[in-house]
Design a protein around this motif. Structure first.
Motif, mmCIF file in Angstrom:
data_model
loop_
_atom_site.group_PDB
_atom_site.id
_atom_site.type_symbol
_atom_site.label_atom_id
_atom_site.label_comp_id
_atom_site.label_asym_id
_atom_site.label_seq_id
_atom_site.Cartn_x
_atom_site.Cartn_y
_atom_site.Cartn_z
ATOM 1 N N ALA A 104 -35.260 23.091 24.661
ATOM 2 C CA ALA A 104 -34.458 22.021 24.062
ATOM 3 C C ALA A 104 -33.894 21.069 25.108
ATOM 4 N N ASN A 105 -34.356 21.222 26.354
ATOM 5 C CA ASN A 105 -33.891 20.380 27.464
ATOM 6 C C ASN A 105 -32.412 20.592 27.794
ATOM 7 N N LYS A 106 -31.873 21.735 27.399
ATOM 8 C CA LYS A 106 -30.503 22.089 27.775
ATOM 9 C C LYS A 106 -30.584 22.929 29.050
ATOM 10 N N TYR A 107 -30.864 22.250 30.146
ATOM 11 C CA TYR A 107 -31.212 22.959 31.383
ATOM 12 C C TYR A 107 -30.022 23.686 32.008
ATOM 13 N N LYS A 108 -28.842 23.119 31.874
ATOM 14 C CA LYS A 108 -27.671 23.795 32.441
ATOM 15 C C LYS A 108 -27.415 25.101 31.708
ATOM 16 N N ASN A 132 -40.037 36.608 34.965
ATOM 17 C CA ASN A 132 -40.148 35.389 34.180
ATOM 18 C C ASN A 132 -38.814 34.652 34.127
ATOM 19 N N ALA A 133 -37.740 35.412 33.894
ATOM 20 C CA ALA A 133 -36.414 34.797 33.822
ATOM 21 C C ALA A 133 -36.048 34.141 35.152
ATOM 22 N N GLN A 134 -36.369 34.813 36.258
ATOM 23 C CA GLN A 134 -36.081 34.255 37.578
ATOM 24 C C GLN A 134 -36.900 32.979 37.813
ATOM 25 N N PHE A 135 -38.155 32.999 37.359
ATOM 26 C CA PHE A 135 -39.016 31.826 37.485
ATOM 27 C C PHE A 135 -38.448 30.643 36.703
ATOM 28 N N TRP A 136 -38.051 30.887 35.459
ATOM 29 C CA TRP A 136 -37.512 29.804 34.646
ATOM 30 C C TRP A 136 -36.144 29.357 35.131
ATOM 31 N N LEU A 137 -35.420 30.256 35.776
ATOM 32 C CA LEU A 137 -34.153 29.857 36.405
ATOM 33 C C LEU A 137 -34.422 28.802 37.475
ATOM 34 N N GLY A 138 -35.455 29.041 38.304
ATOM 35 C CA GLY A 138 -35.818 28.053 39.314
ATOM 36 C C GLY A 138 -36.233 26.733 38.704
ATOM 37 N N ASN A 139 -37.008 26.799 37.611
ATOM 38 C CA ASN A 139 -37.449 25.569 36.957
ATOM 39 C C ASN A 139 -36.296 24.830 36.286
ATOM 40 N N ALA A 140 -35.307 25.571 35.802
ATOM 41 C CA ALA A 140 -34.133 24.927 35.209
ATOM 42 C C ALA A 140 -33.366 24.135 36.267
ATOM 43 N N PHE A 141 -33.322 24.675 37.481
ATOM 44 C CA PHE A 141 -32.670 23.932 38.572
ATOM 45 C C PHE A 141 -33.490 22.705 38.965
ATOM 46 N N ILE A 142 -34.824 22.830 38.939
ATOM 47 C CA ILE A 142 -35.673 21.677 39.228
ATOM 48 C C ILE A 142 -35.420 20.576 38.206
ATOM 49 N N ALA A 143 -35.310 20.959 36.945
ATOM 50 C CA ALA A 143 -35.056 19.979 35.884
ATOM 51 C C ALA A 143 -33.706 19.295 36.059
ATOM 52 N N GLN A 144 -32.775 19.961 36.740
ATOM 53 C CA GLN A 144 -31.464 19.373 37.019
ATOM 54 C C GLN A 144 -31.433 18.636 38.358
ATOM 55 N N ASN A 164 -31.892 19.816 41.290
ATOM 56 C CA ASN A 164 -31.207 20.604 42.313
ATOM 57 C C ASN A 164 -32.259 21.451 43.033
ATOM 58 N N CYS A 165 -32.954 20.809 43.978
ATOM 59 C CA CYS A 165 -34.063 21.486 44.653
ATOM 60 C C CYS A 165 -33.594 22.643 45.529
ATOM 61 N N ALA A 166 -32.421 22.521 46.107
ATOM 62 C CA ALA A 166 -31.922 23.592 46.972
ATOM 63 C C ALA A 166 -31.755 24.888 46.172
ATOM 64 N N LYS A 167 -31.118 24.777 45.002
ATOM 65 C CA LYS A 167 -30.947 25.946 44.136
ATOM 66 C C LYS A 167 -32.292 26.431 43.596
ATOM 67 N N ALA A 168 -33.187 25.479 43.327
ATOM 68 C CA ALA A 168 -34.507 25.852 42.802
ATOM 69 C C ALA A 168 -35.277 26.678 43.820
ATOM 70 N N ILE A 169 -35.255 26.253 45.071
ATOM 71 C CA ILE A 169 -35.946 26.996 46.130
ATOM 72 C C ILE A 169 -35.347 28.392 46.275
ATOM 73 N N THR A 215 -43.273 21.999 46.196
ATOM 74 C CA THR A 215 -42.937 20.702 45.603
ATOM 75 C C THR A 215 -41.519 20.295 45.964
ATOM 76 N N CYS A 216 -40.599 21.230 45.841
ATOM 77 C CA CYS A 216 -39.192 20.936 46.174
ATOM 78 C C CYS A 216 -39.023 20.621 47.657
ATOM 79 N N GLN A 217 -39.692 21.377 48.492
ATOM 80 C CA GLN A 217 -39.583 21.143 49.935
ATOM 81 C C GLN A 217 -40.113 19.754 50.310
ATOM 82 N N GLN A 218 -41.191 19.351 49.640
ATOM 83 C CA GLN A 218 -41.734 18.020 49.889
ATOM 84 C C GLN A 218 -40.739 16.943 49.438
ATOM 85 N N GLU A 219 -40.127 17.126 48.275
ATOM 86 C CA GLU A 219 -39.165 16.163 47.761
ATOM 87 C C GLU A 219 -37.911 16.103 48.618
ATOM 88 N N MET A 220 -37.588 17.206 49.288
ATOM 89 C CA MET A 220 -36.407 17.230 50.152
ATOM 90 C C MET A 220 -36.702 16.698 51.551
#
Length: 247
Positions: A140-144, A165-177, A179-184, A209-214
């Protein structure tokens, strides 16, 4: 006789003066004409310069508009590709969960003698509800809210089969926000603690991807190389090889 000479002298002086005046007028007209020609030439040159400048500015404006259009198109295509990839992962996650046996709650659920773990992971149905709640927030795009849910899940059910899976989606939720540092940080847990899970290759790719963006292409390249080396047959490895060819 004397009077006649004086009269002739005055007459000669008058003629000379008239002739000099005529020459002065001609010289003045000539100078005015030359000045007019020079001014017209200068105005023509200035007009030509201004026209060239206007044409140049027009061409630059057209080029800027063209480049802006290209940037907007590429941005749209990138966002579309990201959304398509995210939808693919979500669909795959849902399909795999349907294939999992309902009793697969992880080692803590199997080991009935471990009371501490059993208290948190002994109810597969509850695990599934908590996971689905976080995943639905992500959809639902409620990433926070999704990041809160996935973070709580991995803390509450660290040994669950859904924890990677939950840990993976946690990283992706940070990417959607954005927040690459938290995503990494989140994806690095997948690549270490859950290195044998199916999500590990994708986490390496997300980290790159995050490292490149940072602005850290060296780290991004190292992550891609690690992904290819550790998981050469994973679909994510094919993407990593393509990226490495472009570096």
């Amino acid at each position: 006789m004397r009077a006649l000479r004086i009269a002739l002298l005055l007459s000669a002086l008058g003629a000379a003066s008239a002739q000099a005046g005529m020459f002065d007028d001609e010289e003045a007209r000539r100078q005015i004409k030359d000045l007019t020609i020079k001014n017209e030439a200068r105005f023509d040159q200035q007009g030509k310069t201004q026209l060239d400048l206007a044409n140049q500015l027009s061409r630059q404006s057209e080029e800027i508009a063209r480049l802006r259009g290209q940037v907007e198109t590429l941005t749209y295509e990138l966002e579309t590709a990201k959304k398509r990839q995210q939808d693919f992962y979500l669909d795959l996650d849902t399909r795999l969960r349907k294939l999992e046996p309902q009793g697969a709650g992880g080692s803590a659920a199997v080991d009935g003698g471990n009371a501490a773990n059993s208290a948190g992971a002994g109810d597969p149905a509850r695990e599934s509800r908590d996971y689905e709640a976080a995943l639905n927030n992500f959809k639902a795009n409620k990433y926070k809210e999704a990041s809160w849910g996935f973070s709580a899940f991995v803390q509450k059910y660290p040994d669950s089969s859904l924890a990677p899976n939950a840990q993976f989606w946690l990283g992706n939720a940070f990417i959607a926000q954005r927040n690459c540092a938290k995503a990494i940080e989140a994806h690095s847990v997948v690549t270490t603690k859950y290195a044998d899970s199916a999500k590990a290759p994708d986490s390496w790719l997300a980290m790159a991807t995050c490292q490149q963006e940072m602005g850290n292409p060296t780290a991004a390249k190292r992550s891609l190389e690690t992904l290819v080396a550790k998981y050469p047959n994973a679909p994510a490895a094919d993407t990593a090889r393509d990226r490495l060819k472009k570096k």
